[in-house]
Scaffold this active site. Structure first.
Site, PDB file in Angstrom:
ATOM      1  N   LYS A  38       1.227  -0.921  -0.054  1.00  0.00           N
ATOM      2  CA  LYS A  38       0.043   0.454  -0.660  1.00  0.00           C
ATOM      3  C   LYS A  38       0.372   1.418  -0.084  1.00  0.00           C
ATOM      4  O   LYS A  38       0.538   2.624  -0.931  1.00  0.00           O
ATOM      5  CB  LYS A  38      -0.844   0.148   0.827  1.00  0.00           C
ATOM      6  CG  LYS A  38      -2.362   0.359   0.866  1.00  0.00           C
ATOM      7  CD  LYS A  38      -3.002   0.874   2.200  1.00  0.00           C
ATOM      8  CE  LYS A  38      -2.414   0.819   3.709  1.00  0.00           C
ATOM      9  NZ  LYS A  38      -3.240   0.431   4.714  1.00  0.00           N
ATOM     10  N   GLY A  61      24.074  -0.233 -26.522  1.00  0.00           N
ATOM     11  CA  GLY A  61      24.648   0.998 -26.956  1.00  0.00           C
ATOM     12  C   GLY A  61      25.817   0.648 -26.771  1.00  0.00           C
ATOM     13  O   GLY A  61      26.834   1.771 -27.354  1.00  0.00           O
TER      14      GLY A  61
END
Ligand SMILES: CSCCC(=O)C(=O)COP(=O)(O)O
Ligand SMILES: [Mg+2]
Length: 404
Positions: free
Chosen positions: A87, A325
Site C-alpha cells: 500500500k 549501445g
C-alpha cells in the site's frame, strides 16, 4: 531477531519524519489510518513494525529504516514486498531503496545455481571479461536466417549469444526449434574452432507454461535461459531457479524494471531490483544499462547494482552484464569500471560492423585483448583490421558522454 529491515527515502517537511515513520511502522503492520481501540499490547509488542533509524538528508527528504517482524509474513518475495511496500508504494513520494534480511530468512533464498564461476567453467574462459552478443533483426525471419546469424556471431569469438528479449514463441522460429538449431550450429562451430559459445533462449509465454517449457529446453540440450523477470515477477524466477529438472543458467533481462525503478522519488531502487533481488532469487547473469551506452543509467546507480551482484555473500556471484549501445570503443571504459568479472554485451555493436557479426565479434575480442595487454585501442587497431573498422565507425568512446 527474525525480521526484514526496509530502507525508504521519503519527501516531506523537516521535523515531520518521526511521525511519518511511526505511521508506516504501525500502518503496515497491526494498525490502520485511525486508532484501533482494541489493539492489544501483546499484538503491538510482537507484530508492530519498529522504527530503526531516521536520517534527515536535505531539507525535504529523509532516509528511514523500519524493521518488520517475520511473524507478519511468509518468507517469500511477494509477501515481503506487499508488507514493506504494498500500500505504501501508492502513497506519495516514497522510494524503497533496500531490504535487509536477517540470516534465518535470507538462507531460504537460493541465489544463482551456477554464478560467475559456473558460467566461466561452461565456456572455459577464466582470464578476461566474457563477450556476449544478441540476435538482432530476427523477427519475421526464419530458422535459416537465425542459424546463419548465430554462426557468424560464434565465429566472431563471442562466448554467449542471447535472444533479443522481444523475440517470443512464433511460427517462424519456435522455441524448441531455436534450441535444436542453436545447439547444432554451436556444436559445429566448436568442432571447427575449439571455442564454446552458449546460446540463451528466451523463455516466454504464460506463467503456468514456463516450468514445463524450461524442462523441455533442458531435455533438448539448451545452454541457458533468457528471462524477462520483471514482467513476470521475482518469485517466478525463484521457482525456475529452484527446479532441479531445469538446472540451466538463467540470464535476467531488465525490461520493464524501469517502470518501477527509474523515478528518483517513487518505486524501488535499481540496486534492489537488478542487484540484490535478482541475485537472491537465482539469476546467474543480470543485464542492466551501462552508464555510457544508448539507454544510459546514472553511474552511481549502475555501480550499486554491480556491487550487489558480486559483494561477498553466502550466494554465488551473479555476472554483471552492462549493456545497451555498447561498441568496441567503449571496452576500455567498461573494463575500467567493471573489471574482469563482467560480460560485455552488444547487439548493434556486433551486427553493425562493416564485416558483419563475425567482424563485430572479432573487433570486441581485439579490444578486450588490447586492454588486458595495456595497449591503447588506437595502437591495437594498426594490427587488427576489425577493430580499426569499428573505431572508424563508432569512435573510441570519446564521442559518447559518460553520465557521472
Ligand atoms: C537495456 S539492457 C539490455 C540489452 C539488450 O537487450 C539489447 O538488446 C541491447 O542491444 P544493443 O543493440 O543496444 O546492444
Ligand atoms: Mg534487447
Amino acid at each position: 531477531m527474525s525480521e526484514v529491515i526496509a530502507t525508504y527515502v521519503l519527501s516531506g517537511k523537516s521535523g515531520t519524519f518521526e511521525k511519518k515513520a511511526e505511521g508506516i511502522a504501525l500502518g503496515l503492520t497491526v494498525g490502520s489510518w485511525t486508532d484501533l481501540p482494541q489493539l492489544e499490547q501483546e499484538q503491538l509488542r510482537k507484530y508492530k513494525g519498529r522504527v530503526v533509524e531516521i536520517n534527515e538528508l536535505e531539507s525535504d527528504t529523509a532516509e528511514i529504516r523500519i524493521a518488520y517482524p517475520s511473524g507478519n509474513y511468509s518468507n517469500d518475495i511477494p509477501a515481503i514486498l506487499t508488507t514493506v511496500f504494498g500500500k505504501l508504494s501508492l502513497d506519495g513520494r516514497v522510494k524503497l531503496t533496500d531490504i535487509e534480511f536477517s540470516d534465518d530468512l535470507k538462507k531460504a533464498y537460493p541465489g544463482p545455481r551456477f554464478g560467475i564461476g559456473g558460467i566461466r567453467e561452461k565456456v572455459n574462459v577464466f582470464d578476461r571479461p566474457l563477450l556476449m552478443s544478441i540476435f538482432k533483426g530476427v523477427i519475421g525471419r526464419d530458422l535459416d536466417y537465425l542459424q546463419s546469424q548465430l554462426r557468424a556471431q560464434a565465429l566472431g569469438g563471442v562466448d554467449l549469444v542471447k535472444d533479443d528479449e522481444i523475440l517470443f514463441d512464433n511460427e517462424l522460429t519456435p522455441f524448441e526449434e531455436r534450441i535444436k538449431a542453436g545447439t547444432n550450429i554451436l556444436r559445429e562451430v566448436f568442432e571447427e574452432t575449439g571455442a564454446r559459445t552458449l546460446y540463451a533462449v528466451n523463455l516466454s509465454g504464460r506463467t503456468a507454461t514456463l516450468r514445463e517449457k524450461a524442462r523441455r529446453a533442458r531435455e533438448l540440450g539448451a545452454d541457458a535461459l533468457l528471462f524477462n523477470v520483471f514482467t513476470y515477477g521475482l518469485d517466478v524466477l525463484q521457482e525456475l531457479r529452484e527446479d532441479e529438472e531445469i538446472s540451466l543458467p538463467i540470464m535476467a533481462h531488465p525490461s520493464f524494471s524501469g517502470a518501477s525503478a527509474a523515478s528518483p522519488q517513487y518505486g524501488v531502487s535499481y540496486s534492489l531490483w537488478l542487484g540484490k533481488f535478482l541475485r537472491m532469487t537465482g539469476a546467474d547473469l543480470s543485464l542492466f544499462p551501462s552508464p555510457y551506452g544508448s539507454v544510459a543509467l546514472d553511474k552511481k546507480q549502475v555501480l550499486a547494482i554491480r556491487d550487489e551482484l558480486v559483494k561477498p555473500d553466502e550466494f554465488n556471484e551473479t555476472f554483471p552484464v552492462p549493456s545497451a549501445g555498447i561498441h568496441p570503443g567503449l571496452v576500455p571504459q567498461l573494463i575500467a569500471d567493471f573489471g574482469h568479472e563482467c560480460v560485455i554485451n552488444a547487439g548493434g555493436g556486433v551486427h553493425g560492423h562493416p564485416d558483419g557479426a563475425a567482424g563485430g565479434g572479432k573487433a570486441f575480442r581485439q579490444a578486450i585483448e588490447a586492454v588486458l595487454d595495456g595497449t591503447t585501442l588506437v595502437e591495437a587497431a594498426f594490427a587488427n583490421k576489425e577493430l580499426d573498422e569499428a573505431l572508424k565507425l563508432w569512435g573510441e568512446g570519446a564521442a559518447v558522454s559518460v553520465k557521472k
